[in-house]
Design a protein around this motif. Structure first.
Motif, mmCIF file in Angstrom:
data_model
loop_
_atom_site.group_PDB
_atom_site.id
_atom_site.type_symbol
_atom_site.label_atom_id
_atom_site.label_comp_id
_atom_site.label_asym_id
_atom_site.label_seq_id
_atom_site.Cartn_x
_atom_site.Cartn_y
_atom_site.Cartn_z
ATOM 1 N N GLN A 146 0.867 -1.166 0.000
ATOM 2 C CA GLN A 146 0.000 0.000 0.000
ATOM 3 C C GLN A 146 0.909 1.224 0.000
ATOM 4 N N ASP A 147 0.666 2.086 -0.950
ATOM 5 C CA ASP A 147 1.480 3.287 -1.153
ATOM 6 C C ASP A 147 0.794 4.454 -0.439
ATOM 7 N N HIS A 148 1.532 5.505 -0.156
ATOM 8 C CA HIS A 148 0.941 6.752 0.349
ATOM 9 C C HIS A 148 1.302 7.826 -0.660
ATOM 10 N N VAL A 204 3.868 -0.826 -15.947
ATOM 11 C CA VAL A 204 4.563 -1.960 -16.568
ATOM 12 C C VAL A 204 5.945 -2.180 -15.938
ATOM 13 N N ARG A 205 6.017 -1.961 -14.640
ATOM 14 C CA ARG A 205 7.288 -1.960 -13.906
ATOM 15 C C ARG A 205 6.974 -2.176 -12.439
ATOM 16 N N MET A 206 8.010 -2.237 -11.605
ATOM 17 C CA MET A 206 7.752 -2.245 -10.170
ATOM 18 C C MET A 206 7.400 -0.819 -9.739
ATOM 19 N N GLY A 207 6.730 -0.701 -8.618
ATOM 20 C CA GLY A 207 6.415 0.621 -8.084
ATOM 21 C C GLY A 207 7.623 1.202 -7.366
ATOM 22 N N ASP A 208 7.599 2.491 -7.200
ATOM 23 C CA ASP A 208 8.618 3.187 -6.429
ATOM 24 C C ASP A 208 7.858 4.100 -5.476
ATOM 25 N N PRO A 209 7.777 3.846 -4.186
ATOM 26 C CA PRO A 209 8.670 3.068 -3.327
ATOM 27 C C PRO A 209 8.238 1.636 -3.007
#
Ligand code: AMP
Ligand code: GLY
Length: 420
Positions: free
Chosen positions: A209-211, A284-289
């Motif tokens: 879960q991103d913020h 189409v990639r990993m998320g950052d962070p």
């Protein structure tokens, strides 16, 4: 084995650090990397739009395997280009990358294959888009079709805001706009679901879960991501089945019907509404962070996983994860995501002695004359894994306080939904 990583953010430093610990890797190159990667890899200052130069460098230095971190080179077709030159590369090709490169491409796929997503309309000019908002229930979501580094999405609470969004997009704020997407606003909780694909099979690659908002309490402007935790508190077997059967499998089938084979990471951004998953977006990639948050939980050797994808042998390997919880807090330059200062020295980094299960991944940093300077909005990522989220956060906070960088700020409430 010699490996090259394309990108310069926290995600790429995380990938670089994890690979550095593999006994199968002899040398890592980062194109262009950051101050963190420069400690364990060779940074290569190169224009990421100049594929010819990248190819020349790879061939000259006999790099065996390339990993592409960010979306831009993927959408621009770097995978197609390198493969044509017989260079082994991990990531989706140009056609597959439309899943992120064109929100309208993805929405049309959703329509055709009954993939649950917010109701939407596509409009080809300012007048028709504005007219549609006359009879809409607010809030509504107005989106630019193309890549906009997360900035091309407007949540509009009334007609006035919608008109501004429509005008800004059609007037070219995110590049030439032939059309615009207007969506119903979904009320629910967001979750990111990751998979890794070899063109034939795919496997789960974690949840998070991103913020995204800059201010505590999930308020203020959208950012690239201020922090994350993994796993998501929402995931369970039943929900995962729905995500796979209602969203991921039909998407892969839809691509395959268009003659497109999906290889690489797939980031499925979801809104969970009453236990039902709705697709918000694909990346189409990993998320950052999210990548920095998820990778420390990986027990298997990352290079084996990535190479097996290129060889279409993902089904031959196991991907093992630690049961521990992971939390990441991003230290940003004051002013981000608006105007922020660059070239501010970050002192005290040597004061931080990372203990087991603690990680520090650089993002917008540069090393000059043995000193580290900030050069981006998101600067450093502090991560810890532990038996529980609370303990992970205590460890991170200690490190952030030790650094005490006057040029930066961070959200103190990361993980508030999983920490009392
Ligand atoms: P996107 O770039 O499409 O992921 O959108 C950025 C952010 O806007 C998402 O992470 C959500 O927080 C929010 N968002 C996008 N679309 C919707 C929607 N239809 N309903 C509610 N929130 C949305
Ligand atoms: N953290 C959001 C993204 O990577 O797109």
């Amino acid at each position: 084995m010699k490996v090259g990583i394309i990108g310069s953010g926290g995600r790429e430093h995380a990938i670089c650090s994890i690979l550095f610990n593999s006994n199968k890797i002899d040398k890592i190159y980062c194109f262009p990397g950051n101050a963190g990667t420069s400690e364990i890899a060779e940074n290569v200052e190169i224009d990421l739009e100049n594929f010819q130069n990248i190819k020349k460098f790879i061939l000259k230095n006999k790099i065996d395997f390339i990993i592409v971190g960010p979306e831009k080179p993927l959408v621009d077709g770097i995978v197609d280009f390198l493969e044509k030159n017989e260079i082994k590369v991990f990531g989706p090709n140009k056609l597959a990358s439309q899943l992120e490169g064109s929100k309208i491409f993805t929405k049309k796929l959703c329509e055709k294959y009954n993939i649950p997503t917010a109701k939407f309309g596509i409009f080809i000019n300012i007048e028709s888009a504005k007219k549609f908002t006359e009879n809409s229930n607010f809030p509504i979501v107005v989106k630019a079709d193309n890549l906009a580094s997360g900035k091309g999405v407007y949540i509009c609470k009334d007609k006035k805001e919608a008109f501004i969004a429509i005008e800004e997009i059609f007037n070219g704020k995110f590049g030439k706009a032939n059309n615009i997407l207007i969506e119903e606003f979904l009320h629910g909780e967001e979750m990111s679901y990751f998979t890794i694909h070899d063109g034939k099979n795919f496997k789960n690659f974690g949840t998070a879960q991103d913020h995204k908002r800059v201010l505590e309490g999930d308020l203020g402007k959208n950012t690239g991501g201020m922090g994350a935790y993994s796993p998501s508190r929402l995931i369970n077997e039943k929900l995962e089945k729905k995500i796979i059967n209602n969203i991921i499998k039909p998407t892969i089938k839809g691509l395959s019907d268009l003659g497109i084979n999906y290889k690489g990471f797939l980031y499925t951004g979801l809104m969970i509404v009453n236990n039902e998953p709705y697709l918000i977006e694909f990346n189409v990639r990993m998320g950052d962070p999210e990548c920095q948050t998820i990778l420390p939980r990986l027990k298997s050797d990352l290079i084996d996983i990535l190479v097996s994808c290129c060889d279409e042998k993902l089904n031959k390997i196991n991907i093992d994860w630690s049961d521990q919880k992971s939390l990441c807090i991003v230290l940003c330059a004051k002013g981000y995501p608006d105007v922020f200062q660059k070239n501010v020295e970050i002192k005290n980094l040597e004061q931080i002695n990372l203990k087991k299960n603690e990680f520090l991944f650089h993002a917008g940093t540069l090393k000059r004359d043995k000193k580290i300077f900030s050069i981006g909005g998101r600067v450093l990522n502090f991560i810890a894994i532990s038996e529980n989220f609370y303990d992970a956060k205590v460890k991170i906070t200690k490190n952030l306080e030790k650094l005490n960088w006057p040029g930066g700020f961070y959200r103190k409430d990361i993980g508030y939904k999983v920490i009392d």
